[in-house]
Design a protein around this motif. Structure first.
Motif, PDB file in Angstrom:
ATOM      1  N   TYR A   1      35.293  -4.354 -29.575  1.00 18.97           N
ATOM      2  CA  TYR A   1      35.562  -3.202 -28.820  1.00 18.97           C
ATOM      3  C   TYR A   1      34.293  -2.264 -28.132  1.00 18.97           C
ATOM      4  O   TYR A   1      33.480  -1.709 -28.996  1.00 18.97           O
TER       5      TYR A   1
ATOM      6  N   ASP B   1      38.790   6.534 -26.267  1.00 19.91           N
ATOM      7  CA  ASP B   1      38.257   6.033 -27.324  1.00 19.91           C
ATOM      8  C   ASP B   1      39.668   6.559 -28.606  1.00 19.91           C
ATOM      9  O   ASP B   1      38.766   7.038 -29.762  1.00 19.91           O
TER      10      ASP B   1
ATOM     11  N   GLY C   1      40.158   3.410 -31.196  1.00 20.39           N
ATOM     12  CA  GLY C   1      39.268   2.211 -31.408  1.00 20.39           C
ATOM     13  C   GLY C   1      39.386   2.685 -33.499  1.00 20.39           C
ATOM     14  O   GLY C   1      39.352   1.398 -34.033  1.00 20.39           O
TER      15      GLY C   1
ATOM     16  N   ASN D   1      31.610  -3.059 -32.837  1.00 23.07           N
ATOM     17  CA  ASN D   1      32.672  -1.801 -32.264  1.00 23.07           C
ATOM     18  C   ASN D   1      30.745  -1.368 -30.752  1.00 23.07           C
ATOM     19  O   ASN D   1      29.824  -0.731 -31.869  1.00 23.07           O
TER      20      ASN D   1
END
Length: 216
Positions: A51, A191, A194, A202
């Protein structure tokens, strides 16, 4: 596979009365250098979910292109940079992939956020932008399932979805890609997904060369 990224850009600024005043006032050079990545390294591993998040212009797409270029010899790379430009046949959704069992198609369509019965028999061109995004996610995953060393790189992920739907898609993504045996790398300026996506890796890209890198 170790990915190593070094990327910088030079901006040539033509001096004239207007720009010269700014250059002199702020101590800029006529040629400025922007370092986007400096010796950023990470391991690209099979069946992992990556991600990448950061503001628009921070360098997310630069990183995706570098990954695609460096990994193309070892992995089967599918890179979706602008999903809106893809040429998709205007079929009923259930008509795609006739070789796949119907029950499986319905299950995977549902996992990609297209679980309403009416959508199964809708044609692609009748879908909203958000639904088209979800279908392209489904279609790409179906094309890559069971293929060895498949890596899907998806830019602007969930950018056109309402945030509730985006979080719902993100929540089931890790389990889905591991079931299909696909390495997935997604990048977004949002964001808020997440914590739902629960990625194995990440990466948060700042405007400077700094990168925040965390593994779960």
């Amino acid at each position: 596979m170790r990915i190593i990224v070094n990327k910088k850009f030079k901006h040539n600024i033509l001096k004239n009365k207007t720009t010269a005043n700014i250059i002199n006032t702020f101590g800029l050079n006529a040629i400025t250098e922007q370092v986007v990545f400096e010796n950023f390294q990470f391991d690209l591993q099979p069946n992992k979910l990556y991600y990448i998040c950061g503001y628009s212009g921070s360098g997310k797409s630069v990183l995706l292109r570098e990954i695609a270029e460096q990994a193309k010899e070892k992995y089967n790379i599918t890179y979706i940079e602008k999903w809106q430009n893809l040429d998709i046949p205007n079929l009923h959704l259930i008509e795609f992939f006739p070789e796949i069992d119907t029950d499986k198609k319905l299950r995977y369509l549902s996992k990609c956020g297209l679980g309403e019965a009416w959508k199964f028999i809708s044609k692609y061109e009748t879908l909203s932008d958000g639904e088209k995004f979800r279908f392209i996610l489904y279609k790409t995953l179906m094309e890559l399932k069971d293929k060895e060393n498949s890596v899907l790189i998806f830019d602007e992920f969930c950018s056109t979805l309402d945030r509730i739907t985006a979080k719902s898609i993100a929540a089931g993504l890790k389990k889905l890609t591991k079931e299909l045996g696909i390495t997935l790398i997604v990048a977004t300026a949002h964001d808020d997904i997440g914590e739902y996506i629960n990625a194995d890796v990440n990466i948060v890209k700042e405007y400077s060369k700094n990168v925040d890198y965390k593994t779960n």
